[in-house]
Design a protein around this motif. Sequence first.
Motif, PDB file in Angstrom:
ATOM      1  N   ALA A  24      17.799 -21.047  -2.842  1.00  0.00           N
ATOM      2  CA  ALA A  24      16.681 -20.451  -3.585  1.00  0.00           C
ATOM      3  C   ALA A  24      15.970 -19.390  -2.751  1.00  0.00           C
ATOM      4  CB  ALA A  24      15.700 -21.547  -4.006  1.00  0.00           C
ATOM      5  N   LEU A  25      15.804 -19.647  -1.451  1.00  0.00           N
ATOM      6  CA  LEU A  25      15.142 -18.663  -0.586  1.00  0.00           C
ATOM      7  C   LEU A  25      15.975 -17.394  -0.483  1.00  0.00           C
ATOM      8  CD1 LEU A  25      12.675 -18.227   1.205  1.00  0.00           C
ATOM      9  CD2 LEU A  25      13.988 -19.126   3.125  1.00  0.00           C
ATOM     10  N   ALA A  26      17.303 -17.540  -0.419  1.00  0.00           N
ATOM     11  CA  ALA A  26      18.177 -16.362  -0.386  1.00  0.00           C
ATOM     12  C   ALA A  26      18.078 -15.575  -1.690  1.00  0.00           C
ATOM     13  CB  ALA A  26      19.616 -16.795  -0.127  1.00  0.00           C
ATOM     14  N   MET A  27      18.025 -16.290  -2.813  1.00  0.00           N
ATOM     15  CA  MET A  27      17.885 -15.606  -4.104  1.00  0.00           C
ATOM     16  C   MET A  27      16.548 -14.871  -4.185  1.00  0.00           C
ATOM     17  SD  MET A  27      20.559 -16.085  -6.115  1.00  0.00           S
ATOM     18  CE  MET A  27      19.968 -16.022  -7.811  1.00  0.00           C
ATOM     19  N   GLY A  73      15.460 -10.666  -4.723  1.00  0.00           N
ATOM     20  CA  GLY A  73      14.874 -10.427  -6.031  1.00  0.00           C
ATOM     21  C   GLY A  73      15.471 -11.210  -7.170  1.00  0.00           C
ATOM     22  N   GLY A  74      16.370 -12.156  -6.890  1.00  0.00           N
ATOM     23  CA  GLY A  74      16.964 -12.953  -7.961  1.00  0.00           C
ATOM     24  C   GLY A  74      15.967 -13.915  -8.572  1.00  0.00           C
ATOM     25  N   TYR A  75      15.067 -14.456  -7.759  1.00  0.00           N
ATOM     26  CA  TYR A  75      13.981 -15.324  -8.218  1.00  0.00           C
ATOM     27  C   TYR A  75      12.657 -14.691  -7.831  1.00  0.00           C
ATOM     28  CZ  TYR A  75      17.315 -19.253  -8.668  1.00  0.00           C
ATOM     29  OH  TYR A  75      18.352 -20.066  -9.021  1.00  0.00           O
ATOM     30  N   PRO A  76      11.580 -14.974  -8.576  1.00  0.00           N
ATOM     31  CA  PRO A  76      10.246 -14.582  -8.089  1.00  0.00           C
ATOM     32  C   PRO A  76       9.961 -15.295  -6.771  1.00  0.00           C
ATOM     33  CG  PRO A  76      10.174 -15.161 -10.424  1.00  0.00           C
ATOM     34  CD  PRO A  76      11.531 -15.546  -9.938  1.00  0.00           C
ATOM     35  N   PRO A  77       9.264 -14.655  -5.839  1.00  0.00           N
ATOM     36  CA  PRO A  77       9.036 -15.257  -4.518  1.00  0.00           C
ATOM     37  C   PRO A  77       8.411 -16.649  -4.570  1.00  0.00           C
ATOM     38  CG  PRO A  77       8.419 -12.940  -4.488  1.00  0.00           C
ATOM     39  CD  PRO A  77       8.727 -13.275  -5.912  1.00  0.00           C
ATOM     40  N   PHE A  78       7.402 -16.841  -5.430  1.00  0.00           N
ATOM     41  CA  PHE A  78       6.748 -18.154  -5.516  1.00  0.00           C
ATOM     42  C   PHE A  78       7.735 -19.218  -5.979  1.00  0.00           C
ATOM     43  CE2 PHE A  78       4.437 -21.444  -7.799  1.00  0.00           C
ATOM     44  CZ  PHE A  78       3.455 -21.796  -6.883  1.00  0.00           C
ATOM     45  N   LEU A  79       8.528 -18.883  -6.988  1.00  0.00           N
ATOM     46  CA  LEU A  79       9.515 -19.834  -7.519  1.00  0.00           C
ATOM     47  C   LEU A  79      10.580 -20.144  -6.477  1.00  0.00           C
ATOM     48  CD1 LEU A  79      10.387 -21.382 -10.087  1.00  0.00           C
ATOM     49  CD2 LEU A  79      11.810 -19.409 -10.663  1.00  0.00           C
ATOM     50  N   ALA A 111       0.819  -1.213   0.000  1.00  0.00           N
ATOM     51  CA  ALA A 111       0.000   0.000   0.000  1.00  0.00           C
ATOM     52  C   ALA A 111       0.851   1.260   0.000  1.00  0.00           C
ATOM     53  CB  ALA A 111      -0.937  -0.003   1.207  1.00  0.00           C
ATOM     54  N   VAL A 112       2.042   1.200   0.575  1.00  0.00           N
ATOM     55  CA  VAL A 112       2.926   2.375   0.615  1.00  0.00           C
ATOM     56  C   VAL A 112       4.037   2.273  -0.419  1.00  0.00           C
ATOM     57  CG1 VAL A 112       2.439   2.839   3.041  1.00  0.00           C
ATOM     58  CG2 VAL A 112       4.352   1.338   2.443  1.00  0.00           C
ATOM     59  N   GLY A 113       3.925   1.286  -1.339  1.00  0.00           N
ATOM     60  CA  GLY A 113       4.897   1.162  -2.423  1.00  0.00           C
ATOM     61  C   GLY A 113       6.220   0.572  -2.024  1.00  0.00           C
ATOM     62  N   ARG A 114       6.255  -0.213  -0.952  1.00  0.00           N
ATOM     63  CA  ARG A 114       7.497  -0.815  -0.500  1.00  0.00           C
ATOM     64  C   ARG A 114       7.746  -2.145  -1.209  1.00  0.00           C
ATOM     65  NH1 ARG A 114       8.811   0.899   4.725  1.00  0.00           N
ATOM     66  NH2 ARG A 114      10.614  -0.482   4.550  1.00  0.00           N
ATOM     67  N   ARG A 115       9.009  -2.537  -1.308  1.00  0.00           N
ATOM     68  CA  ARG A 115       9.399  -3.806  -1.911  1.00  0.00           C
ATOM     69  C   ARG A 115       9.011  -4.962  -0.985  1.00  0.00           C
ATOM     70  NH1 ARG A 115      14.020  -6.859  -1.383  1.00  0.00           N
ATOM     71  NH2 ARG A 115      14.614  -8.139  -3.182  1.00  0.00           N
ATOM     72  N   THR A 116       8.382  -5.995  -1.541  1.00  0.00           N
ATOM     73  CA  THR A 116       7.864  -7.095  -0.714  1.00  0.00           C
ATOM     74  C   THR A 116       8.412  -8.464  -1.114  1.00  0.00           C
ATOM     75  OG1 THR A 116       5.926  -7.354  -2.155  1.00  0.00           O
ATOM     76  CG2 THR A 116       5.711  -5.842  -0.291  1.00  0.00           C
ATOM     77  N   ASP A 117       9.450  -8.510  -1.950  1.00  0.00           N
ATOM     78  CA  ASP A 117       9.956  -9.798  -2.431  1.00  0.00           C
ATOM     79  C   ASP A 117      10.391 -10.704  -1.278  1.00  0.00           C
ATOM     80  OD1 ASP A 117       9.452  -9.074  -4.977  1.00  0.00           O
ATOM     81  OD2 ASP A 117      11.522  -8.707  -5.571  1.00  0.00           O
ATOM     82  N   GLU A 118      11.134 -10.137  -0.322  1.00  0.00           N
ATOM     83  CA  GLU A 118      11.625 -10.952   0.793  1.00  0.00           C
ATOM     84  C   GLU A 118      10.468 -11.476   1.639  1.00  0.00           C
ATOM     85  OE1 GLU A 118      14.673 -10.717   4.626  1.00  0.00           O
ATOM     86  OE2 GLU A 118      14.328  -8.940   3.376  1.00  0.00           O
ATOM     87  N   LEU A 119       9.506 -10.601   1.950  1.00  0.00           N
ATOM     88  CA  LEU A 119       8.371 -11.022   2.762  1.00  0.00           C
ATOM     89  C   LEU A 119       7.528 -12.068   2.048  1.00  0.00           C
ATOM     90  CD1 LEU A 119       7.154  -7.639   4.319  1.00  0.00           C
ATOM     91  CD2 LEU A 119       8.560  -9.409   5.374  1.00  0.00           C
TER      92      LEU A 119
END
Length: 365
Positions: free
Chosen positions: A330-333, A337-343, A267-275
């Motif tokens: 894979a989780l570290a990648m 942002g190295g991999y899409p979160p789902f992948l 909602a505030v435009g923050r990066r959420t890949d890790e979460l």
Amino acid sequence: MHLDFFPSRTLTLYLAKLFVVRIFAVLVMLVLVLMMLDLLSTSGEILSVEGNGQGELWTYVSLRVPQLVMRFLPYSVLLATIISLVTLNQNSEVIAMKAAGLSAHQVLAPLLLTALVVSAVTFVFNERVVTRATATLKAWEATEYGAVPPDADTRANVYITDGTNILTARTVSGSGDAMQLGQVTWYARAPGGTISEQIRAPSARYLGPGWELQDAQKFEVGTASTSELATVVVGEGLSPAQIELESIDPDTEPFWELSSAIEAYEAVGRRTDELRAKWWHKLAGPLSAFLMPLLGAVAAFGLARSGQLFVRAVIGMALGFAYFVVDNAALAMGSFGGYPPFLAAWAPFFLFLLVGETVLIRTEE
């Protein structure tokens, strides 16, 4: 109703009970050994704090054991798989089952079903127990094993900027206008970006706007002078909601609450890949226990007299540990942002599911 995928009810219960007992035995052994090693390295720090004693050591154990159980339960399932299947092979029980017309998948079906139940229990245990224990332990570590935080809502180690200035806090407790910060440091920067002053305080409370630091100590960089301040207000541009966002730790947030945190970030435009990667992994991680019987199945088959039983057990163990290595990588990648979160969360699971099936089919089916 009898399902052809499973052997008889008696054999299914026998294999499941055999497997559960070995999982529990291996898990207890691993947790006891690792907990003793952990205490050897941390007991000195805990007891060095005045007033701490045996009670605090037991508190540390009660908070650390759930983390160890969660982390090493999949390893316990893998080792229990190897031990169970090697024992069945050596006693010619696998040969008897195959002679009775059971396929390799039918021999493994009770173990896979048991591992699936273990995965479900692991998920519930992580979301209801481990997250709370982790939050409390991190907050306690942030106070250098001083006073034990009163509840699991206490968060640790917050770093947030207010323009060019910086506010850090070792602990954050409460929410909204009742939020309290502990071990606070305020860094005021000059226009050039250099730090002009530093203010430290044991606590801070929200005034709306600004944060009141009590019993503060101020250090002026330009004059290298120190002064005592009864109270001082800093960070007028910082709200409790902003600090709550900065203090989100996916390891301490239950699955359903982490979803709300991700929505707040977006909602505030923050990066959420890790979460998002951690959110998906809260589902994929417990399912790793389901893979272990399949990856260790190579130890169940082949003649024990051929001398290859040990080699087969090593291959099964290598496949299991390879999964954990790939999963962590894979989780570290996915986190940066190295991999899409789902992948990042699910690719290792499906990859090794196919690897395990391929090895089983080509060697035994």
